[in-house]
Scaffold this active site. Structure first.
Site, PDB file in Angstrom:
ATOM      1  N   GLN A 223      35.304  38.065  42.610  1.00  0.00           N
ATOM      2  CA  GLN A 223      35.018  37.630  41.244  1.00  0.00           C
ATOM      3  C   GLN A 223      35.795  36.321  40.858  1.00  0.00           C
ATOM      4  OE1 GLN A 223      35.742  42.261  40.313  1.00  0.00           O
ATOM      5  NE2 GLN A 223      36.245  41.128  38.622  1.00  0.00           N
ATOM      6  N   CYS A 374      38.807  46.398  32.282  1.00  0.00           N
ATOM      7  CA  CYS A 374      39.645  46.396  31.354  1.00  0.00           C
ATOM      8  C   CYS A 374      40.554  44.956  31.366  1.00  0.00           C
ATOM      9  CB  CYS A 374      40.800  47.497  31.446  1.00  0.00           C
ATOM     10  SG  CYS A 374      42.259  47.492  31.065  1.00  0.00           S
TER      11      CYS A 374
END
Lengths: 788, 290, 167
Positions: A223, A374
């Site tokens: 990511q 989150c």
């Protein structure tokens, strides 16, 4: 309806543009890591420890080397020769790549087998014989904190306990005083269990080292490709890999949710093997490895306390956390934030006193501490405040919606400074909750509940009105290993007015190829369809910290807008030159500049861009490109008002989520279709930990549910039909007023579900349930109260 | 996850399959739907040297009625059972149970024969077959023999099938009018193995008296369990709440569940009682055409 | 000992030599290079590897390549011409039924059979019908919507609005 400034043809902000990336996925033409095949590629499989804590007495690779196709077996001793057997974690702790003498958790990597095929590598893995001396592991984090607990990290000279760090924030003395004087104090222990992101694609890589050119191309599921490149350069610099000779490519990613932020040992071993063999090496985890060894999320033991008045005014909160980090602190947090952004736990309520402290501890479990959709520990914080708020409402006998309305920070009080120091940017919490209550028919439901209770039926209504904190973050506070948490955009508009834009982030399904194009379309009036978005290749994209923690829109999205505005400034100059007027006489209207008072005299953005290459003013640089590195002045504070209705089968404990309404405020909306889709997905990843998912270990450190047979990812049957809506309070400091949304629903929904369940059970004196709330737990609680 | 190497045999006849079984002994496994076996082989919990694939043997997949008996070929897929009009007519329980077995893709492959021959008390068909008082046909080199379902399950993953026998057919007596059947299991999520499951078939007369009954329990005992005392509590008696409660209580006492991630022993016993009650009522409603 | 098998893949007959233990999904991905079929688990749980075997949706991770001998296989690459979307694919695009795209091919293959068996399914039937396919991104709402869209389109009735119900 969301108002759009641009036409559908342009598809700027507010249009539900269909996604540009979809077509390749719909044809099975996505390029995921395991789809990559390179000539001469070797395959790696990894033998893992069956024990949670053991000394390695011997590793016998002789049988493995006899397996046809096996070309090498790599152990920690082999890596030690190159000083690659340990690596730093993002939290400046240390993590084994491969062990030389001790394994610290079940499923830890022990030896890597490299072979000419996937099947041979697996056969080789089975043939690696390891002799262990099993030790008694430390699994319970509370026991790990005991003075007499065995010290696990004996590799750290002088380490005398398992304590990792202590963190605190807020005014301890003042909080104690408010609690001492308060009319009502409620206290609740709660456990936010260890869970796993379990993206449907596991992690993997192809490390491709080219000996001739001393160049490494690392294709991997990450990511954050740029940060990874820097980390590789820092970790492997001593063996001759320098940053300009490293290219990290993150192809299409099959879901990330934070699980693809860390550097896993498998990646490093693959690089080492490719470096040594000069051949490409592929490593793809299987699902069991992914669940059992890759980074977990949560695992916070929280004691939450709230002080308030009988009349229902919240006066102070206090939170104490014990964080189980496994054998090393490999959390994916900004470096200065050991507990991430847990200090958002004061919530959406207007009070000025809070104190929070946390301790982290080593145990014989896998390391981690990643997001699970989150922003840095915000889910734990929201769960704590939204549960304890409900406990308070129950204690004083006040309707939880009324209590929230009474305590919300008022719309006009933003920007608002929280007791732990955050400056909330904007919000209208009253409007959100009101909208949610109307959508679900709150008053009617409460009436129905009264009738149901008379008949002994269990029905519950639960609310969560949460504030998120995302978009990390401002460089004065936020960095990862020293690299500031800005993000970037580079826009190049070609002579015919079509563009390519590149970003430091990396979509894993969020739809960046569409939404970034829409931001640029909004600013420049070039149709989003004509703007190609690229991410994930460190050779081409500008540096950025990547996509996680709902930061892409707040940082790179902002960068796109600012870079586009730089181009608009240039366009104005060119237009003034072409129209032979002063810049001040020009008016921008999406897609063109026209002369004030003479709208027929205009130049479209396409004409202007063409001129930038063919007829630009003397003294001006040719071309039409801009880059921006956006350093956010503040974080953004999305919020939501969620209401859940459950019906519970008293005899079996089975929980049916009848309805769930989610009203989100993520500021200005770029693409309503995508925002809604993100909310749907986040909600299912909220019901998952609330009712289904938990990584469970026995006292010997054996994982009891290390496959998808027992780690219960919800299907379409468990997942309810979500009802969604929004309110908009734009972020005042963000260039396009957006806040980020991908994670809000995962963060905000679990307490709504649990509050509903506890509400259903409350007539029997049940005040709390730990997640995941399963039928068995419900039945047990009812049994203990003598109800069944 | 990749199986260990093995030899693959794909016999074209039952005789060839049995001959291969006899030749390879314990080293051989029968491959039917494969949805229990192949996962175990991928995890290398099962490492057969020979795999005998019976999917190519013709004539093992059928559902037909003959002289008061419904015969189901062992290779019938769960999906075929789910959609069979014949089974729907006589046994509504099959629609109940198949919907709860794994998922649609697995049901396209998984076979009823495999579900039984695996000998796993967590599988759903054993309890159903006990409730329906089925007979299993085993075929070996000496021909076929009938094994009453009550004598089929022996122990943990073991059945009455001999090493050289293959389960080829299931026979279920067509019940008289006034019969109803029902199955339900509690599961943690769709497709899961049962926390507890209960299968009931019963026949009632015009006065509401139970003339015949079978009750089978799923995953609450080391081997699939027939709830005999529960049946006795209802057989020949009026199906009323008092008798149902007794049947439920007996089943919860007679099973022997173990605590696991699905719940405690106590919970499972309690769930057996709840499900016996619910399934008896549902079967009785169906029997009475409600 | 390797086996020679004949399979028809997306309409083209292929003769392949495989190890008996070769999983069908590996044959499809590694030998035939049809990488649209994905692998997401080890336990037949996720459905990412779903293909059609003689028209039936199956999990190709739990079938041996040798078992496909003489059969026909359809993968995501075989359901439409590149450049065109079939009604199911179109349903996914119009209704935002995919995010990361990893579960999507398996989902679509499953839905292909679902709609063949049940051309006009209810929402409940769709949810149960795709219960063998895990999606971690979308929360399933829009996948259900995509199937309803495809169903309407295939039956020739007007499709519902594809606008988000984001009030």
């Amino acid at each position: 309806m969301i108002q759009c400034k641009t036409s559908k043809e342009i598809s700027g902000m507010g249009h539900s543009m269909k996604r540009k990336e979809d077509v390749r996925f719909l044809h099975g033409k996505g390029h995921y890591i395991d789809d990559l095949k390179l000539p001469g590629m070797l395959y790696m499989d990894i033998a893992r420890s069956p024990y949670a804590y053991a000394k390695i007495k011997n590793i016998d690779i002789s049988e493995a080397m006899k397996v046809p196709g096996v070309v090498a077996v790599v152990t920690g001793k082999d890596l030690e020769k190159y000083n690659l057997h340990w690596m730093p974690t993002l939290m400046s702790d240390t993590q084994m790549v491969l062990p030389t003498d001790t394994v610290m958790y079940q499923a830890q990597e022990v030896a890597a087998v490299i072979a000419t095929s996937r099947y041979a590598a697996r056969d080789g893995r089975e043939a690696v014989k390891v002799e262990y001396e099993v030790m008694k592991p430390v699994i319970d984090p509370f026991k790990a904190m005991h003075a007499d607990a065995p010290v696990l990290r004996t590799d750290k000279p002088g380490k005398k306990d398992n304590h990792i760090w202590h963190w605190e924030v807020g005014d301890k003395a003042k909080t104690e005083k408010v609690f001492k004087d308060a009319e009502v104090v409620v206290k609740q222990d709660m456990y936010i269990p260890r869970i796993h992101v379990s993206s449907i694609e596991t992690c993997g890589c192809v490390a491709d080292y080219d000996k001739v050119n001393n160049h490494l191309t690392m294709y991997m599921t990450t990511q954050a490709p740029h940060a990874i490149r820097t980390v590789i350069a820092l970790v492997a610099g001593h063996v001759g890999l320098s940053e300009e000779k490293i290219r990290v490519v993150s192809p299409d990613i099959g879901g990330g949710f934070g699980g693809k932020v860390p550097v896993y040992p498998g990646y490093v071993i693959a690089i080492a093997v490719s470096f040594l063999t000069g051949k490409p090496v592929k490593w793809i985890e299987d699902r069991s490895e992914n669940l059992q060894a890759d980074s977990f999320a949560r695992d916070y033991h929280i004691t939450a306390e709230l002080a308030g008045t009988r009349a229902g005014k919240i006066q102070a909160t206090r939170f104490k956390v014990l964080a189980d980090h496994g054998y090393t602190d490999a959390s994916a947090n900004p470096s200065k934030f050991h507990t991430g952004l847990f200090s958002i736990a004061t919530g959406s309520y207007d009070y000025d006193t809070a104190y929070m402290e946390a301790d982290a501890v080593y145990t014989n479990k896998p390391p981690g501490g990643v997001a699970y959709r989150c922003s840095f520990r915000v889910t734990e914080a929201v769960h704590a405040i939204e549960r304890i708020t409900d406990r308070f409402a129950f204690e004083i006998g006040m309707d939880p919606a009324r209590l929230r309305m009474k305590n919300f920070i008022k719309k006009e009080d933003f920007p608002w400074k929280s007791p732990t120091g955050w400056i909330y940017d904007s919000g209208d919490y009253h409007a959100g909750l009101k909208k949610a209550m109307e959508a679900i028919g709150y008053d009617a439901l409460r009436k129905e509940q009264i009738e149901k209770r008379k008949k002994g039926e269990l029905m519950g209504i639960g609310i969560s009105t949460f504030t998120e904190i995302v978009g990390a973050g401002p460089s004065k506070d936020f960095d990862i290993l020293g690299i500031k948490m800005f993000d970037s955009a580079e826009i190049r508009v070609h002579p015919t007015g079509k563009a390519i834009a590149r970003f430091g982030t990396k979509s894993q399904g969020q739809g960046h190829e569409t939404t970034y194009a829409q931001i640029i379309a909004e600013e420049l009036g070039i149709p989003a369809a004509n703007i190609q978005i690229e991410e994930g290749d460190t050779d081409t994209a500008p540096y950025g910290l990547g996509t996680y923690a709902s930061r892409s829109t707040p940082t790179a999205g902002a960068a796109a807008a600012v870079a586009a505005r730089k181009l608009r400034d240039k366009a104005r100059k060119i237009a003034a030159y072409l129209l032979e007027v002063s810049e001040d006489d020009l008016v921008w209207e999406t897609g063109k500049f026209y002369v004030k008072g003479a709208p027929e005299k205009s130049k479209t953005i396409q004409e202007i861009v063409f001129a930038a290459y063919t007829n630009h003013p003397q003294g001006m640089q040719a071309g039409f490109e801009a880059t921006h590195y956006y350093d956010p002045p503040n974080l953004t504070f999305p919020s939501g008002a969620y209401i859940c209705v459950v019906d519970i089968d008293k005899e079996t404990g089975a929980i049916h989520v009848r309805r769930f309404v989610a009203i989100d405020d993520c500021g200005h909306i770029i693409n309503p279709m995508i925002v809604q889709g993100q909310v749907h997905g986040g909600l299912t990843q909220g019901i998952a930990p609330a009712m289904y998912e938990e990584l469970i270990y026995d006292e010997d450190g054996n994982i009891l549910n290390g496959t998808l047979m027992d780690y219960l990812v919800p299907t379409a049957v468990e997942s309810p039909k979500w009802e969604t809506g929004h309110v908009v309070t734009p972020s005042p400091h963000h260039p396009i007023g957006a806040k980020g949304v991908g994670e809000s629903p995962t963060v905000g929904s679990p307490p709504a579900i649990v509050n509903a369940i506890v509400d259903a059970l409350s007539p029997y004196g049940i005040k709390h349930m730990d997640i995941p709330v399963t039928p068995f737990k419900v039945w047990k609680a009812l049994k203990e109260k003598g109800v069944v | 996850m990749i199986p260990q190497s093995f030899q693959y045999e794909s016999p074209g006849t039952m005789a060839d399959a049995i001959a291969l079984l006899e030749k390879h002994g314990d080293e051989a496994k029968i491959l039917s739907g494969g949805h229990s076996l192949i996962p175990m082989m991928k995890l290398r919990f099962a490492t057969p040297e020979y795999l005998i694939d019976i999917n190519g043997i013709p004539g093992l997949s059928y559902i037909r009625e003959e002289k008061g008996t419904v015969k189901i070929g062992a290779l019938s897929r769960e999906a075929e059972i789910e959609h069979s009009d014949l089974l729907k007519k006589h046994f509504p329980i099959f629609a109940d149970v198949t919907k709860l077995i794994a998922d649609p893709q697995v049901r396209n492959r998984g076979t009823i024969g495999g579900n039984l021959a695996h000998g796993d008390a967590a599988n759903d068909h054993p309890a159903v077959m006990m409730a329906l008082q089925a007979t299993v046909i085993a075929t070996g080199s000496g021909g076929s023999r009938s094994i009453p379902i009550d004598e089929f399950f022996f122990g943990f993953y073991t059945t009455a099938l001999k090493q050289n026998e293959i389960l080829t057919e299931i026979q279920i007596p067509v019940p008289p009018a006034g019969t109803g059947s029902a199955y339900h299991k509690l599961e943690r999520k769709v497709g899961d193995y049962a926390t507890a499951g209960v299968a009931v078939q019963l026949t009632v007369d015009g006065k509401g008296v139970c003339k015949a009954i079978g009750i089978g329990l799923t995953n609450v005992n080391p081997i699939p369990l027939r709830a005999v005392r529960s049946e006795q509590a209802l057989l020949g008696k009026v199906i009323n709440s008092e008798n149902i409660a007794l049947a439920a209580q007996f089943a919860s006492e007679d099973c022997n569940p173990s605590a696991d991630l699905r719940g405690s022993e106590e919970y499972k016993r309690a769930m057996v009682a709840v499900l016996v009650k619910r399934m008896v009522l549902k079967a009785a409603e169906r029997a009475m055409g409600k | 000992m390797n086996k020679v098998i004949t399979v028809t893949v997306n309409g083209v007959q292929q003769v392949l030599e495989v190890e008996p233990r070769t999983l069908l999904v590996h044959m499809i991905r590694e030998i035939l290079n049809l990488t649209g079929t994905h692998i997401g688990c080890d336990t037949s749980s996720c459905g990412a590897c779903t293909i059609l075997l003689d028209g039936k949706s199956v999990k190709s991770c739990t079938i041996l390549a040798v078992q496909a001998n003489g059969k026909s296989i359809t993968t995501i690459e075989g359901i439409s011409t590149e450049g065109e979307l079939n009604p199911i694919q179109e349903g996914f695009k119009e209704n935002h039924g995919l995010h990361c795209g990893f579960c999507t091919p398996g989902m679509i293959m499953r839905i292909t059979e679902l709609l063949k068996d049940n051309p006009d399914p209810t929402e409940e039937e769709i949810r149960w019908g795709i219960s063998g396919n895990l999606c971690r991104c979308t929360g399933y709402n829009n996948i259900v919507k995509a199937v309803l869209y495809a169903s309407a389109k295939m039956r020739g009735v007007p499709t519902a609005s594809t606008e988000p119900e984001f009030v």
